[in-house]
Write an enzyme that holds these catalytic residues in place. Structure first.
Site, short mmCIF file in Angstrom:
data_model
loop_
_atom_site.label_atom_id
_atom_site.label_comp_id
_atom_site.label_asym_id
_atom_site.label_seq_id
_atom_site.Cartn_x
_atom_site.Cartn_y
_atom_site.Cartn_z
N LYS A 53 43.92 80.20 48.57
CA LYS A 53 43.98 79.94 50.01
C LYS A 53 45.44 79.77 50.49
O LYS A 53 46.36 79.64 49.67
CB LYS A 53 43.16 78.69 50.32
CG LYS A 53 41.66 78.87 50.00
CD LYS A 53 40.86 77.63 50.42
CE LYS A 53 39.38 77.82 50.13
NZ LYS A 53 38.59 76.65 50.63
N HIS B 179 39.04 79.39 46.73
CA HIS B 179 37.62 79.67 47.02
C HIS B 179 37.03 80.41 45.83
O HIS B 179 37.71 81.23 45.21
CB HIS B 179 37.49 80.57 48.26
CG HIS B 179 36.11 81.16 48.40
ND1 HIS B 179 35.08 80.49 48.99
CD2 HIS B 179 35.59 82.35 47.97
CE1 HIS B 179 33.97 81.23 48.93
NE2 HIS B 179 34.26 82.36 48.32
N GLU C 47 30.69 88.76 49.84
CA GLU C 47 32.11 88.44 50.02
C GLU C 47 33.01 89.57 49.50
O GLU C 47 34.03 89.89 50.12
CB GLU C 47 32.43 87.13 49.31
CG GLU C 47 31.73 85.93 49.97
CD GLU C 47 31.83 84.65 49.14
OE1 GLU C 47 32.49 84.66 48.08
OE2 GLU C 47 31.25 83.63 49.57
N ARG D 237 41.49 72.40 41.63
CA ARG D 237 41.63 71.53 42.80
C ARG D 237 42.09 70.13 42.41
O ARG D 237 42.86 69.49 43.15
CB ARG D 237 40.31 71.48 43.56
CG ARG D 237 39.99 72.80 44.29
CD ARG D 237 38.53 72.90 44.65
NE ARG D 237 38.24 73.97 45.61
CZ ARG D 237 37.00 74.33 45.96
NH1 ARG D 237 35.95 73.70 45.45
NH2 ARG D 237 36.82 75.31 46.83
P1 DAT Z 1 33.29 75.23 48.44
O1 DAT Z 1 34.60 75.81 48.91
O2 DAT Z 1 33.49 74.20 47.36
O3 DAT Z 1 32.26 76.28 48.08
P2 DAT Z 1 31.80 74.85 50.91
O4 DAT Z 1 31.34 76.26 50.76
O5 DAT Z 1 30.77 73.80 51.13
O6 DAT Z 1 32.70 74.40 49.68
O7 DAT Z 1 32.81 74.75 52.14
C1 DAT Z 1 33.74 75.78 52.39
C2 DAT Z 1 35.08 75.13 52.75
O8 DAT Z 1 34.94 74.39 53.95
C3 DAT Z 1 35.56 74.13 51.70
O9 DAT Z 1 36.30 74.75 50.67
C4 DAT Z 1 36.39 73.21 52.53
C5 DAT Z 1 35.69 73.18 53.86
N1 DAT Z 1 34.76 72.05 53.95
C6 DAT Z 1 33.55 71.92 53.34
N2 DAT Z 1 32.96 70.77 53.63
C7 DAT Z 1 33.81 70.12 54.48
C8 DAT Z 1 33.78 68.88 55.17
N3 DAT Z 1 32.74 68.05 55.05
N4 DAT Z 1 34.84 68.56 55.95
C9 DAT Z 1 35.90 69.39 56.07
N5 DAT Z 1 35.98 70.60 55.47
C10 DAT Z 1 34.97 70.95 54.68
MG MG Z 2 31.39 77.71 49.32
#
Ligand code: DAT
Ligand code: MG
Length: 141
Positions: A12, A122, A133, A105
């Site tokens: 990212k 990601h 994707e 991370r």
């Molecule tokens: P991941 O990237 O672990 O698959 P995700 O798909 O649930 O997580 O969310 C995509 C992205 O969105 C994540 O990398 C960071 C952001 N994100 C997720 N949950 C969040 C939250 N509760 N508050 C702020 N940003 C969030």
């Molecule tokens: Mg995700």
């Protein structure tokens, strides 16, 4: 018996800007996954709306897309048996403050107080997500 999978990995904008693309690639290769494709680009709004469609209604969506569009990313397709779950293990928990040491991370990410979750990488979360994707980031594959 498992099946060969592909996963879409992104370094990212926070990770790219900090010069961590090589470290992420090193960990992927050290794990034993194969690099299939790689490109550097600043994602468009259209790409990010498609990529994060599942989060479109979430309160953090505007900050997420704003952060992801803020600069170049390194997009990578990796391949290996169970590489989707395997890369998610390498990446660690979504919140970089809680991600365990030893994970990308946990080792490389932190809360920068920016309002968006900046968590370095990601990784696709299922074979269906990976196929969708990869189509967004690598239309020629
Ligand atoms: P991941 O990237 O672990 O698959 P995700 O798909 O649930 O997580 O969310 C995509 C992205 O969105 C994540 O990398 C960071 C952001 N994100 C997720 N949950 C969040 C939250 N509760 N508050 C702020 N940003 C969030
Ligand atoms: Mg995700």
């Amino acid at each position: 018996m498992t099946t060969l999978e592909r996963s879409l990995v992104l370094v990212k904008p926070d990770g790219f800007k900090r010069g961590l693309s090589g470290e992420v690639l090193r960990r992927i290769e050290a794990k034993g996954y194969r690099l299939v494709a790689l490109r550097i680009l600043t994602p468009t709004r259209e790409m990010l709306d498609a990529h994060y469609a599942e989060h479109a209604q979430k309160p953090f969506f505007p900050e997420l897309v704003g952060f992801m569009a803020s600069g170049p990313v390194t997009a990578i397709v990796i391949e290996g048996d169970q590489c989707i779950a395997g890369f998610r293990s390498l990446a660690g928990a979504t919140d970089p403050t809680k991600a365990l040491p030893g994970t990308i991370r946990g080792d490389l990410g932190r809360d920068w107080g920016m309002g968006s979750t900046e968590n370095v990488v990601h990784g696709s979360d299922s074979p269906e997500s990976a196929a969708r994707e990869i189509g967004i980031w690598f239309p020629s594959l």
